[in-house]
Design a protein around this motif. Structure first.
Motif, PDB file in Angstrom:
ATOM      1  N   GLY A  91       0.819  -1.218   0.000  1.00 17.40           N
ATOM      2  CA  GLY A  91       0.000   0.000   0.000  1.00 17.40           C
ATOM      3  C   GLY A  91       0.844   1.255   0.000  1.00 17.40           C
ATOM      4  N   PRO A  92       1.459   1.596  -1.134  1.00 20.21           N
ATOM      5  CA  PRO A  92       2.388   2.734  -1.163  1.00 20.21           C
ATOM      6  C   PRO A  92       1.741   4.104  -1.008  1.00 20.21           C
ATOM      7  CG  PRO A  92       2.084   1.834  -3.368  1.00 20.21           C
ATOM      8  CD  PRO A  92       1.397   0.888  -2.429  1.00 20.21           C
ATOM      9  N   ASP A  93       0.438   4.237  -1.233  1.00 16.42           N
ATOM     10  CA  ASP A  93      -0.198   5.557  -1.205  1.00 16.42           C
ATOM     11  C   ASP A  93       0.013   6.275   0.123  1.00 16.42           C
ATOM     12  OD1 ASP A  93      -1.046   4.851  -3.704  1.00 16.42           O
ATOM     13  OD2 ASP A  93      -3.188   5.053  -3.312  1.00 16.42           O
ATOM     14  N   ALA A  94      -0.131   5.548   1.225  1.00 14.07           N
ATOM     15  CA  ALA A  94       0.024   6.168   2.542  1.00 14.07           C
ATOM     16  C   ALA A  94       1.434   6.698   2.740  1.00 14.07           C
ATOM     17  CB  ALA A  94      -0.316   5.153   3.638  1.00 14.07           C
ATOM     18  N   PHE A  95       2.420   6.069   2.124  1.00 16.61           N
ATOM     19  CA  PHE A  95       3.812   6.500   2.257  1.00 16.61           C
ATOM     20  C   PHE A  95       4.057   7.787   1.484  1.00 16.61           C
ATOM     21  CE2 PHE A  95       3.675   2.261   3.661  1.00 16.61           C
ATOM     22  CZ  PHE A  95       4.764   2.044   4.485  1.00 16.61           C
ATOM     23  N   ILE A  96       3.431   7.892   0.319  1.00 20.66           N
ATOM     24  CA  ILE A  96       3.550   9.126  -0.461  1.00 20.66           C
ATOM     25  C   ILE A  96       2.904  10.275   0.298  1.00 20.66           C
ATOM     26  CG2 ILE A  96       3.003  10.250  -2.641  1.00 20.66           C
ATOM     27  CD1 ILE A  96       4.998   7.879  -2.819  1.00 20.66           C
ATOM     28  N   GLU A  97       1.727  10.030   0.843  1.00 17.18           N
ATOM     29  CA  GLU A  97       0.990  11.093   1.531  1.00 17.18           C
ATOM     30  C   GLU A  97       1.706  11.557   2.791  1.00 17.18           C
ATOM     31  OE1 GLU A  97      -3.428  12.010   3.451  1.00 17.18           O
ATOM     32  OE2 GLU A  97      -3.083  10.184   2.298  1.00 17.18           O
ATOM     33  N   THR A  98       2.085  10.627   3.649  1.00 16.32           N
ATOM     34  CA  THR A  98       2.687  11.015   4.923  1.00 16.32           C
ATOM     35  C   THR A  98       4.120  11.487   4.758  1.00 16.32           C
ATOM     36  OG1 THR A  98       1.277   9.482   6.158  1.00 16.32           O
ATOM     37  CG2 THR A  98       3.303  10.212   7.231  1.00 16.32           C
ATOM     38  N   ASN A  99       4.931  10.690   4.076  1.00 13.86           N
ATOM     39  CA  ASN A  99       6.363  10.971   4.051  1.00 13.86           C
ATOM     40  C   ASN A  99       6.736  12.131   3.140  1.00 13.86           C
ATOM     41  OD1 ASN A  99       6.321   8.745   5.670  1.00 13.86           O
ATOM     42  ND2 ASN A  99       7.411   7.406   4.275  1.00 13.86           N
ATOM     43  N   ILE A 100       6.023  12.285   2.028  1.00  8.60           N
ATOM     44  CA  ILE A 100       6.342  13.379   1.106  1.00  8.60           C
ATOM     45  C   ILE A 100       5.448  14.596   1.359  1.00  8.60           C
ATOM     46  CG2 ILE A 100       6.557  14.075  -1.303  1.00  8.60           C
ATOM     47  CD1 ILE A 100       7.090  11.169  -2.019  1.00  8.60           C
ATOM     48  N   LEU A 101       4.128  14.397   1.210  1.00 12.99           N
ATOM     49  CA  LEU A 101       3.221  15.528   1.388  1.00 12.99           C
ATOM     50  C   LEU A 101       3.225  16.027   2.826  1.00 12.99           C
ATOM     51  CD1 LEU A 101       0.192  14.370  -0.805  1.00 12.99           C
ATOM     52  CD2 LEU A 101       2.156  15.799  -1.447  1.00 12.99           C
ATOM     53  N   GLY A 102       3.360  15.119   3.787  1.00 23.12           N
ATOM     54  CA  GLY A 102       3.411  15.529   5.189  1.00 23.12           C
ATOM     55  C   GLY A 102       4.636  16.374   5.493  1.00 23.12           C
ATOM     56  N   THR A 103       5.787  15.950   4.986  1.00 21.62           N
ATOM     57  CA  THR A 103       7.004  16.747   5.184  1.00 21.62           C
ATOM     58  C   THR A 103       6.873  18.105   4.507  1.00 21.62           C
ATOM     59  OG1 THR A 103       8.347  14.727   5.327  1.00 21.62           O
ATOM     60  CG2 THR A 103       9.505  16.782   4.840  1.00 21.62           C
ATOM     61  N   HIS A 104       6.293  18.121   3.313  1.00 22.12           N
ATOM     62  CA  HIS A 104       6.058  19.394   2.614  1.00 22.12           C
ATOM     63  C   HIS A 104       5.175  20.313   3.446  1.00 22.12           C
ATOM     64  CE1 HIS A 104       4.062  21.685  -0.920  1.00 22.12           C
ATOM     65  NE2 HIS A 104       5.143  22.316  -0.536  1.00 22.12           N
ATOM     66  N   SER A 105       4.142  19.762   4.055  1.00 15.48           N
ATOM     67  CA  SER A 105       3.245  20.551   4.893  1.00 15.48           C
ATOM     68  C   SER A 105       3.993  21.193   6.058  1.00 15.48           C
ATOM     69  CB  SER A 105       2.105  19.664   5.418  1.00 15.48           C
ATOM     70  OG  SER A 105       1.349  20.309   6.406  1.00 15.48           O
ATOM     71  N   LEU A 106       4.847  20.420   6.710  1.00 10.46           N
ATOM     72  CA  LEU A 106       5.621  20.936   7.840  1.00 10.46           C
ATOM     73  C   LEU A 106       6.575  22.037   7.393  1.00 10.46           C
ATOM     74  CD1 LEU A 106       6.523  17.577   9.613  1.00 10.46           C
ATOM     75  CD2 LEU A 106       4.839  19.246  10.390  1.00 10.46           C
ATOM     76  N   LEU A 107       7.213  21.826   6.251  1.00  8.78           N
ATOM     77  CA  LEU A 107       8.144  22.825   5.740  1.00  8.78           C
ATOM     78  C   LEU A 107       7.424  24.128   5.385  1.00  8.78           C
ATOM     79  CD1 LEU A 107      10.294  20.474   3.496  1.00  8.78           C
ATOM     80  CD2 LEU A 107      11.130  21.734   5.491  1.00  8.78           C
ATOM     81  N   LYS A 108       6.233  24.009   4.792  1.00  9.86           N
ATOM     82  CA  LYS A 108       5.455  25.213   4.473  1.00  9.86           C
ATOM     83  C   LYS A 108       5.108  25.986   5.737  1.00  9.86           C
ATOM     84  CE  LYS A 108       2.084  23.319   2.135  1.00  9.86           C
ATOM     85  NZ  LYS A 108       0.800  23.269   1.385  1.00  9.86           N
ATOM     86  N   ALA A 109       4.660  25.253   6.759  1.00 12.01           N
ATOM     87  CA  ALA A 109       4.288  25.921   8.003  1.00 12.01           C
ATOM     88  C   ALA A 109       5.495  26.570   8.666  1.00 12.01           C
ATOM     89  CB  ALA A 109       3.638  24.903   8.950  1.00 12.01           C
ATOM     90  N   ALA A 110       6.610  25.843   8.685  1.00  9.62           N
ATOM     91  CA  ALA A 110       7.817  26.382   9.315  1.00  9.62           C
ATOM     92  C   ALA A 110       8.310  27.626   8.581  1.00  9.62           C
ATOM     93  CB  ALA A 110       8.903  25.305   9.338  1.00  9.62           C
TER      94      ALA A 110
END
Length: 352
Positions: A91-110
């Protein structure tokens, strides 16, 4: 006094980091952001008075911005990730969402809070990654260094490689103060029982097979989780913004050697700890038999990397990092922790 935001702080490595930081920096405030998926557990950080648990998703950029502002966060330590290779294959979708998009979200907020509308206050975004981004080594190839080319081979490692590149880009393009550590295989307390060491310990106690992929000769560098926390601490205090550091345990072992040591330690525990046989009557060791009888070879994992090894010279010379646990001491401590904390891991077996 510092204010930290720890993402994934109710998981394995993040939870150990919260315990370590609270113990070594008792005046700091810790905000834990965790979505409490299957691998996140409230009980992992229960009793840590400094830690405030906020249940939420790292992809919720507005929430992250709010926490950074309202809690006056100056240090963000990012652990939150999907990390089990087998799950990334099915189930790779969850890895794309959390590991890539999630990190992007944190970087945007920071970036928004610390740079675009910030006060110029010193800050640090620390990203925790893996040696798996470097791919697989041959038997005599030199260990991974920070200059090793990325060659991820699984959906998990590919997603982590992408997140590493995002962190690097946010430093070089926007000036965010970042550090990244790439660690080897962690083990220790609070380890979710889908990974090799906790799975084999708990299977040994219940008399279940010990499933060995392929020929069992895949090699990993083993890092006791408290040493990893110590390495991250060193990166936060001594790391140069924009730099990456490899954190290893200096214990390069084939899986079969790890499994054999687990079997020996379980057998030893049943001879040394009174009443263990009554607690775990299904264990071979409870009947005077060898735990190694449970070893079972199974079909190898798809795309199973053969060897990982860490060259930690840079972390040692620039950060002052040095692991304090050899594998024997770390494994023995891990086993004893699981034997003493059944109340933590037993409920997890019902969902795994």
């Amino acid at each position: 006094m510092a204010n930290l935001l720890v993402t994934g702080g109710a998981g394995f490595i993040g939870g150990n980091f919260v315990h370590y930081w609270a113990r070594t920096h008792p005046n700091d405030a810790i905000v834990v952001l965790d979505s409490l998926t299957y691998a996140g557990n409230r009980s992992t950080i229960a009793g840590v008075e400094q830690a405030e648990l906020v249940v939420g998703d790292i992809c919720d950029t507005d929430l992250v911005e709010k926490l950074l502002r309202e809690r006056r966060i100056s240090t963000l330590v990012h652990f939150a990730a999907e990390s089990h290779v087998d799950r990334s294959i099915t189930g790779p979708d969850a890895f794309i969402e959390t590991n890539i998009l999630g990190t992007h979200s944190l970087l945007k907020a920071a970036r928004k809070v610390w740079l675009d509308s910030g006060t110029g206050k010193e800050h640090r975004f620390h990203h925790t990654s893996t040696d798996e981004v470097f791919g697989s080594l041959g038997p005599v190839e030199p260990a991974f260094s920070e200059a090793t080319q990325y060659k991820p081979n699984s959906p998990y490692s590919a997603s982590k490689a992408a997140s590493d590149h995002l962190v690097r880009a946010w430093h070089h393009t926007f000036g965010l103060s970042t550090t990244t550590t790439n660690c080897s295989n962690n083990y220790g307390p609070y380890h979710y029982p889908e990974k090799l060491i906790p799975l084999f310990i708990l299977n040994a106690l219940s008399g279940k097979p010990l499933p060995i992929y392929g020929d069992g000769m895949n090699v990993r560098d083993w890092l006791y989780v408290e040493d990893h926390c110590r390495g991250i601490e060193a990166a936060l205090f001594n790391g140069k913004p924009g730099e990456t550091y490899n954190i290893g345990g200096g214990e390069e072992l084939p899986n079969m050697a790890v499994i054999e040591r687990i079997c020996r330690e379980v057998d030893r525990a049943f001879t040394e700890i009174e009443g263990l046989g009554e607690r775990y009557p299904d264990a071979p060791a409870a009947r005077g038999r060898l735990t190694s009888e449970l070893k079972t070879f199974v079909k190898d994992r798809q795309g199973h990397d053969r060897r990982y090894a860490i060259d930690e010279t840079k972390a040692r010379e620039q950060l002052g990092y040095m692991p304090q646990y050899d594998f024997e001491a770390g494994l023995r401590g891990t086993l004893r922790w699981f034997l003493e904390n059944e109340i933590w891991w037993k409920p997890l077996l019902q969902q795994y």
